[in-house]
Design an enzyme around this catalytic site. Sequence first.
Site, PDB file in Angstrom:
ATOM      1  CB  CYS A 118     -12.191  67.318 116.162  1.00 50.80           C
ATOM      2  SG  CYS A 118     -13.827  67.240 115.438  1.00 50.80           S
ATOM      3  CG  HIS A 244     -12.392  69.616 119.454  1.00 50.25           C
ATOM      4  ND1 HIS A 244     -12.599  70.559 118.474  1.00 50.25           N
ATOM      5  CD2 HIS A 244     -13.358  68.672 119.288  1.00 50.25           C
ATOM      6  CE1 HIS A 244     -13.653  70.198 117.750  1.00 50.25           C
ATOM      7  NE2 HIS A 244     -14.125  69.067 118.234  1.00 50.25           N
ATOM      8  CG  ASN A 274     -17.080  70.511 116.954  1.00 50.71           C
ATOM      9  OD1 ASN A 274     -16.065  70.761 116.325  1.00 50.71           O
ATOM     10  ND2 ASN A 274     -17.359  69.300 117.421  1.00 50.71           N
TER      11      ASN A 274
END
Length: 317
Positions: A118, A244, A274
């Site tokens: 990520c 993020h 996500n």
Amino acid sequence: MMKPEMKGIHVVATGHYAPGNVVTNDDLSKIVETNDEWIRQRTGIERRHFTEGEKNSDIAYKAAKMALEKSGIDVNDLAALVVATFSPDYFVPSVACILQRELELPTDMPCFDLNAACSGFLYAIQVARGLLLQSRKRYALVIGSEVISKVLDMDDRGTCILFGDGAGAAVIELDETKKYFSYLGAEGNEEYIYCPNADEEKRKVHMDGAKVFKFAVSTVPKCINGVLEESGLSKDDIDYFVCHQANKRIIESVAQRLDIPMEKFYINLQEYGNTSAASIPIALSEMEEKGLIKKGMKLICVGFGAGLTWGGALIEW
Ligand code: UT7
């Protein structure tokens, strides 16, 4: 001559793409024991997009095409293509090599994937900047693209409700008038999050959610403070914080810890969940599209995830 470390980056244009198959929390509640209320309250996520037949390179192509068209650049002026991903079409060839062909990019430039989970997009920006410093060519194409739905365990309600597919892209160039600072780190850990290199059936994301949550709420402030310290700026100088997009509660906790108003944090996880390496470039592209980011604004982007990896970057628009 300008010292290399003084050269910032200018984001020339951005693009993003999310597949059309929208999966709501209610849809997931038909597959696994969960419900809309729990997911919204504990994560802030309302829906996510899953690919149907599209590969990583297909969605990356769409985000890249949008960024390239908006930028108006000649692709012959590209020095590099870096794709951040942990969910490529194949082990080899890379998504970047497939895109070289599909986007009809010149062959005299490096095209490769990079895996920092990520945090990948911020790693990729820093690598692309390094390549630009060595090149006579002007631009780099940087992409974050993920098809996480293919590696989700749809029996594990602790992970399958969190993730989605999507891609974001940016065309960047060096610009000595812009401030840029990067703060990247890594620490080996297969316990908190991992996806085994196994047969497709067993190739699923595993996560200890509580441990990742704890890691995130301490790491994001560390990245923000790291970037502020390096750049000599204060939190009040920053127009937006683009974290993020993993869990709204993580962002709320960071805002509280650092005493920064929530309005300065861009949030779009309700729409996408996500999307790992894609979450920051999708957010930047959306913000640009909505007219939220204007020339001269200062942003701090922060990523964190499997590896463990983390990264913060000051980007002046
Ligand atoms: O890019 C990678 C980064 N990943 C992350 O940032 C993830 C970070 N972690 C998280 O976001 C959170 O830890 C989760 C959203 C994964 C979990 O939230 P939580 O508040 O930490 O819940 P929990 O794991 O402590 O579980 C609380 C309860 C449990 O039930 P009991 O034991 O209290 O009866 C779980 O079984 O909630 C239950 N639960 C669920 N219930 C309904 C866990 N997942 C679900 C679900 N629906 N999807």
